[in-house]
Design a protein around this motif. Sequence first.
Motif, short mmCIF file in Angstrom:
data_model
loop_
_atom_site.label_atom_id
_atom_site.label_comp_id
_atom_site.label_asym_id
_atom_site.label_seq_id
_atom_site.Cartn_x
_atom_site.Cartn_y
_atom_site.Cartn_z
N TYR A 225 -14.10 -14.86 8.20
CA TYR A 225 -14.94 -15.16 9.35
C TYR A 225 -14.92 -16.66 9.65
O TYR A 225 -14.82 -17.48 8.73
CB TYR A 225 -16.41 -14.77 9.08
CG TYR A 225 -16.62 -13.34 8.67
CD1 TYR A 225 -16.36 -12.91 7.36
CD2 TYR A 225 -17.12 -12.40 9.58
CE1 TYR A 225 -16.56 -11.59 6.98
CE2 TYR A 225 -17.33 -11.08 9.20
CZ TYR A 225 -17.06 -10.68 7.90
OH TYR A 225 -17.27 -9.38 7.52
N TYR B 144 -11.95 -9.42 4.44
CA TYR B 144 -12.61 -9.93 5.63
C TYR B 144 -12.74 -11.45 5.59
O TYR B 144 -13.12 -12.03 4.57
CB TYR B 144 -14.01 -9.33 5.75
CG TYR B 144 -14.01 -7.83 5.92
CD1 TYR B 144 -14.18 -7.00 4.82
CD2 TYR B 144 -13.83 -7.25 7.17
CE1 TYR B 144 -14.17 -5.62 4.97
CE2 TYR B 144 -13.81 -5.88 7.33
CZ TYR B 144 -13.99 -5.07 6.22
OH TYR B 144 -13.97 -3.71 6.37
N LYS C 38 -18.97 -2.18 0.41
CA LYS C 38 -20.14 -2.10 1.25
C LYS C 38 -21.24 -3.01 0.72
O LYS C 38 -21.46 -3.09 -0.48
CB LYS C 38 -20.64 -0.66 1.31
CG LYS C 38 -21.67 -0.40 2.39
CD LYS C 38 -22.02 1.08 2.44
CE LYS C 38 -23.04 1.34 3.53
NZ LYS C 38 -23.43 2.77 3.57
N ASN C 39 -21.91 -3.69 1.63
CA ASN C 39 -23.03 -4.58 1.31
C ASN C 39 -22.63 -5.82 0.54
O ASN C 39 -23.50 -6.55 0.07
CB ASN C 39 -24.12 -3.85 0.52
CG ASN C 39 -24.57 -2.59 1.18
OD1 ASN C 39 -24.60 -2.52 2.40
ND2 ASN C 39 -24.87 -1.58 0.41
N SER C 40 -21.37 -6.06 0.38
CA SER C 40 -20.97 -7.29 -0.31
C SER C 40 -21.33 -8.48 0.57
O SER C 40 -21.22 -8.43 1.79
CB SER C 40 -19.48 -7.27 -0.61
OG SER C 40 -18.73 -7.12 0.58
N PRO C 41 -21.79 -9.56 -0.05
CA PRO C 41 -22.22 -10.72 0.74
C PRO C 41 -21.05 -11.58 1.20
O PRO C 41 -19.94 -11.46 0.69
CB PRO C 41 -23.10 -11.49 -0.25
CG PRO C 41 -22.47 -11.18 -1.57
CD PRO C 41 -21.99 -9.76 -1.47
N LEU C 42 -21.34 -12.45 2.14
CA LEU C 42 -20.38 -13.46 2.55
C LEU C 42 -20.38 -14.61 1.54
O LEU C 42 -21.43 -14.97 1.00
CB LEU C 42 -20.75 -14.04 3.91
CG LEU C 42 -20.70 -13.13 5.13
CD1 LEU C 42 -21.10 -13.90 6.37
CD2 LEU C 42 -19.33 -12.53 5.29
N TYR D 267 -10.39 -8.54 9.92
CA TYR D 267 -10.58 -7.45 8.96
C TYR D 267 -9.26 -7.02 8.34
O TYR D 267 -9.16 -5.93 7.77
CB TYR D 267 -11.32 -6.27 9.60
CG TYR D 267 -10.82 -5.87 10.96
CD1 TYR D 267 -11.28 -6.50 12.11
CD2 TYR D 267 -9.91 -4.83 11.10
CE1 TYR D 267 -10.83 -6.14 13.37
CE2 TYR D 267 -9.46 -4.46 12.36
CZ TYR D 267 -9.91 -5.11 13.49
OH TYR D 267 -9.47 -4.74 14.73
N ARG E 208 -15.31 -12.05 2.63
CA ARG E 208 -16.08 -10.93 2.06
C ARG E 208 -15.11 -9.87 1.59
O ARG E 208 -14.09 -9.62 2.25
CB ARG E 208 -17.02 -10.36 3.12
CG ARG E 208 -18.05 -9.38 2.60
CD ARG E 208 -18.99 -8.95 3.73
NE ARG E 208 -18.31 -8.05 4.65
CZ ARG E 208 -18.15 -6.75 4.46
NH1 ARG E 208 -18.59 -6.19 3.36
NH2 ARG E 208 -17.55 -6.01 5.36
N PHE F 90 -19.12 -18.62 1.43
CA PHE F 90 -18.77 -19.66 2.40
C PHE F 90 -17.96 -20.80 1.78
O PHE F 90 -18.16 -21.16 0.62
CB PHE F 90 -20.05 -20.25 3.01
CG PHE F 90 -20.70 -19.35 4.01
CD1 PHE F 90 -21.56 -18.35 3.60
CD2 PHE F 90 -20.46 -19.52 5.36
CE1 PHE F 90 -22.16 -17.51 4.52
CE2 PHE F 90 -21.06 -18.70 6.30
CZ PHE F 90 -21.91 -17.68 5.88
#
Lengths: 115, 113
Positions: B33, B31, B98-102, B50, B94, B104
């Motif tokens: 962003y 992912y 599941k629940n993995s953080p971004l 994605y 990311r 930056f």
Amino acid sequence: AQSVTQLGSHVSVSEGALVLLRCNYSSSVPPYLFWYVQYPNQGLQLLLKYTSAATLVKGINGFEAEFKKSETSFHLTKPSAHMSDAAEYFCAVSGSNFGNEKLTFGTGTRLTIIP
Amino acid sequence: DAGITQSPRHKVTETGTPVTLRCHQTENHRYMYWYRQDPGHGLRLIHYSYGVKDTDKGEVSDGYSVSRSKTEDFLLTLESATSSQTSVYFCAIRSGQKNSPLHFGNGTRLTVT
């Protein structure tokens, strides 16, 4: 849909005092919650995250946050502020199906530490 | 930083010109962003991806397009820059867990004159 509200765009505390940064969330599904910190001219760094395993979450640099479902809150605290804590802090929320889901950020709280 | 490089770091451009910002990752994360950061607004999602060639709009996508032809690169294009697009742009990545953080990048400061 999810949203977060950070109360107080600017917070000032004395060095050694308690830090409390407030975050309230809204979510139609069980939320996953995050706190990020941003130092000047840098990207955001993850401080801690809540993923339903425990309501009290400990993060880096002595910060912790407590998930309170009844209050829809996820406030960030640190017992004793240090000068290096001066930064901007962002609370963020995502839905439980965080796959394609987007992370929604609050508007941020700028923390100033008074010597 | 988690292997994320944004380029350029600073850019000044004129109204009406096209601009492309690049995000390159070395983590092989699924992912990616693009966010913009403006005072009083926090971070707002522009577009996300994605997978290769799989992208979707965020909350402030008007005037922006994206492309992802390789896992490691995610390009943000301002088709015809306007002064309202003056901002700091952040790329984030990311993993698929599941629940993995971004994570930056360090941002690109864009000024449209």
